[in-house]
Write a protein that holds these residues in place. Structure first.
Motif: not given
Length: 286
Positions: A35, A38-39, A41-45, A51, A67-68, A249
């Motif tokens: 968790r 994931a939280l 990693a969601a900010d690193h796009r 991707t 993450w994915a 990425s």
């Protein structure tokens, strides 16, 4: 290439856990680590059209975060490790070592990411079909070799990168120890200017050391308005024990921006796993 009796450096005596990124922990220290990662990693796009995907496995505890992990992305030069392992596996099947010429090409391909050397070995292993056959024996199920001579357009997933690294670091894969150790030695000799990426997570007594066994990829993609594909995978010592890390990425306006995010994700994954390994997993804040 001669057989060796033990894994180099901090990999000695390790017994890798099997990767299972399709079912990540929901409870306990592993669930907290997942968790937390994931939280973050969601900010690193990338802002638009890009991707990010990542996976990490702690060989000491068997804990993992991702993450994915099954999201497909281009390898760029990350596939050069695959080409090396395919070459070694084919020569092993033939009961011989790579020729001196092949060994020189392999050295250049891995340590300096030489593209001409890669193209030469790509054709020697049978190009895409030869690579695909070899990777199937390593247990990879989500990697599609690039078309024709376009080895850099091979597509893969973080989960498959971890599977390949697991086979490389353990005794259960198809390669004999001597060939595995030869590949590891080359990964450890990558030139300093190309030792970015997942090595950013390496620590020794809590201090960053930029150490490990690594192969990176970088490619301005013509089909994506020359935005950058930036990839990294390897085996990194963290807190005295090795972790397998892989980050894919794409969509970056510059190589530097892609490297920054790949390294940030690597540190986040290793940090979450390190705290979980120590029994110090803390719920994410916010």
């Amino acid at each position: 290439m001669r057989r060796a009796s033990s894994l180099p450096g901090t990999l000695a005596g390790q017994h890798p856990a099997r990767v299972s990124t399709s079912v990540l922990p929901a409870t306990g220290p592993g669930g907290i680590a997942q968790r937390e990662f994931a939280l973050a990693a969601a900010d690193h796009r990338p802002a638009a059209g890009g991707t990010v995907a990542a996976a990490a496995l702690d060989l000491r505890s068997g804990l993992q975060v991702a993450w994915a992990p099954h999201r497909t992305g281009f390898t760029a030069s990350l596939v050069k490790l695959d080409v090396l392992l395919a070459l070694l596996l084919q020569r092993q099947d033939e009961g011989r070592s790579p020729t001196p010429t092949e060994q020189r090409l392999a050295y250049r391909m891995i340590t300096t990411s030489d593209n001409d050397a890669t193209t030469a070995l790509w054709h020697r292993i049978g190009a895409g079909p030869g690579l695909g056959a070899a990777l199937a024996r390593f247990g990879l199920t989500e990697t599609d070799p690039g078309p024709g001579g376009e080895w850099g357009l091979t597509r893969t997933t973080p989960a498959d990168r971890i599977r390949l690294l697991t086979a490389l670091t353990g005794h259960d894969g198809p390669l004999a120890d001597g060939h595995r150790f030869a590949a590891l030695r080359l990964l450890h000799r990558v030139v300093p200017g190309q030792r970015w990426g997942v090595t950013a997570a390496a620590t020794d007594r809590g201090l960053p050391v930029r150490n490990g066994w690594v192969k990176n990829g970088w490619l301005p993609l013509r089909a994506d308005d020359h935005r950058w594909v930036v990839t990294s995978a390897g085996i990194v010592p963290v807190g005295g024990g090795p972790m397998l890390l892989a980050v894919l990425s794409s969509g970056w306006p510059s190589l530097a921006e892609g490297v920054r995010v790949v390294e940030g994700l690597s540190r986040l994954a290793a940090g979450a796993l390190g705290r979980a390994r120590a029994g110090d997993g803390r719920p994410p804040q916010g």
